[in-house]
Write an enzyme that holds these catalytic residues in place. Sequence first.
Site, short mmCIF file in Angstrom:
data_model
loop_
_atom_site.label_atom_id
_atom_site.label_comp_id
_atom_site.label_asym_id
_atom_site.label_seq_id
_atom_site.Cartn_x
_atom_site.Cartn_y
_atom_site.Cartn_z
N ALA A 9 0.81 -1.23 0.00
CA ALA A 9 0.00 0.00 0.00
C ALA A 9 0.84 1.27 0.00
CB ALA A 9 -0.95 -0.01 1.19
N SER A 10 2.11 1.16 -0.33
CA SER A 10 2.97 2.36 -0.29
C SER A 10 2.83 3.23 -1.54
CB SER A 10 4.43 1.94 -0.10
OG SER A 10 4.86 1.14 -1.18
N TYR A 154 3.27 -13.75 -14.81
CA TYR A 154 2.24 -12.87 -14.24
C TYR A 154 0.84 -13.46 -14.47
CZ TYR A 154 -0.03 -8.33 -13.29
OH TYR A 154 -0.80 -7.30 -12.79
N ALA A 156 0.07 -16.57 -14.97
CA ALA A 156 -0.08 -17.77 -14.13
C ALA A 156 -0.46 -17.36 -12.71
CB ALA A 156 1.23 -18.56 -14.11
P1 NAD Z 1 2.85 -0.72 -8.11
O1 NAD Z 1 4.14 -1.28 -8.59
O2 NAD Z 1 2.62 0.75 -8.22
O3 NAD Z 1 2.59 -1.14 -6.60
C1 NAD Z 1 2.85 -2.43 -6.13
C2 NAD Z 1 3.05 -2.38 -4.64
O4 NAD Z 1 3.38 -3.69 -4.16
C3 NAD Z 1 4.20 -1.47 -4.23
O5 NAD Z 1 3.83 -0.71 -3.10
C4 NAD Z 1 5.33 -2.46 -3.86
O6 NAD Z 1 6.24 -1.96 -2.90
C5 NAD Z 1 4.49 -3.59 -3.30
N1 NAD Z 1 5.23 -4.85 -3.23
C6 NAD Z 1 5.93 -5.46 -4.24
N2 NAD Z 1 6.50 -6.59 -3.79
C7 NAD Z 1 6.15 -6.70 -2.48
C8 NAD Z 1 6.44 -7.66 -1.48
N3 NAD Z 1 7.18 -8.74 -1.73
N4 NAD Z 1 5.94 -7.45 -0.23
C9 NAD Z 1 5.17 -6.37 0.05
N5 NAD Z 1 4.86 -5.44 -0.87
C10 NAD Z 1 5.36 -5.60 -2.12
O7 NAD Z 1 1.71 -1.52 -8.88
P2 NAD Z 1 0.13 -1.26 -9.02
O8 NAD Z 1 -0.11 -0.96 -10.45
O9 NAD Z 1 -0.36 -0.35 -7.98
O10 NAD Z 1 -0.37 -2.75 -8.77
C11 NAD Z 1 -1.07 -3.15 -7.61
C12 NAD Z 1 -1.71 -4.49 -7.87
O11 NAD Z 1 -2.63 -4.38 -8.96
C13 NAD Z 1 -0.70 -5.59 -8.29
O12 NAD Z 1 -1.11 -6.83 -7.72
C14 NAD Z 1 -0.86 -5.63 -9.79
O13 NAD Z 1 -0.48 -6.87 -10.31
C15 NAD Z 1 -2.33 -5.35 -9.94
N6 NAD Z 1 -2.70 -4.88 -11.26
C16 NAD Z 1 -2.27 -3.67 -11.74
C17 NAD Z 1 -2.66 -3.25 -13.00
C18 NAD Z 1 -2.23 -1.93 -13.58
O14 NAD Z 1 -2.56 -1.66 -14.74
N7 NAD Z 1 -1.53 -1.07 -12.84
C19 NAD Z 1 -3.47 -4.07 -13.79
C20 NAD Z 1 -3.88 -5.29 -13.29
C21 NAD Z 1 -3.51 -5.68 -12.02
#
Ligand code: NAD
Length: 246
Positions: A9-10, A154, A156
Amino acid sequence: MATALITGASQGIGECIAKRLAKDGFDIAVNHYPSDGDKAKAEAVAEACRALGVKAEIFAADVSKFDQCADMVKEVKDTFGSLDALVNNAGITKDTLLTLMSEEQYDQVIAVNQKSVFNMMKPAIKVMMKQKHGAIVNMASVAGLYGNPGQINYAASKAAIIGMTMTAAKEVGARNIRVNAVAPGLIKTPMTDVLTDEQKSKIFERIALKRFGEVEEIASVVAFLLSDSASYITGQTIEISGGLEM
Ligand code: NAD
């Protein structure tokens, strides 16, 4: 007061979900990856939640690590007194074509995106069973529904999350615990900033609404699924993609 724990959530979608749930009155547990940079960003998210009038604390844990997740769930319960909502949001990408992908790239994505959901749901559901209520939302993706070239790892991990969501929903429905998933399309976050213009325009052409999604558009559906308005919805995966595939 109900408590929500959001992993990763950062920044990005997780940050927005934390703030949206704070607005809805949840006390917020902000999980962050154990690094100085993520800790500072998570503290800013917690501060923004507190400004909305709720309690908020940060919790360091690498969600790919089973023991760290169990310890975090216990800490959250001890800090706030309950754990009512869990959002398994943390995720990473390590994109490349199947024939070029290393075993390490494959395993890392599975560990962070998929195994984390087991690591988190197991201890959280134990707490929720004792409370006799709870709601969980897992972050899937359109890649898990339809596949996406360059994302065998991803896709998978996200397809597995959909199966895990249905399985957990069936196991704990009788305990008054609901488990759902959302499957975003292309949402504007740091994760998708790294895509090339060519990759973005290929996806763009397929989107019925002819725009990329905003983080708020994911957070609002997550908030709905965690709320009593969704009290008869469980085991479902809601696609939020502007009509990417139909
Ligand atoms: P992002 O990279 O901005 O944020 C991901 C967050 O996960 C970051 O805060 C990171 O520090 C944290 N993180 C990564 N590895 C970690 C670990 N081992 N332990 C704890 N925290 C960890 O990505 P986002 O776009 O905000 O994605 C959030 C979620 O939504 C993800 O699961 C992503 O797969 C999913 N998602 C995103 C999109 C998109 O278009 N952005 C589309 C489909 C799904």
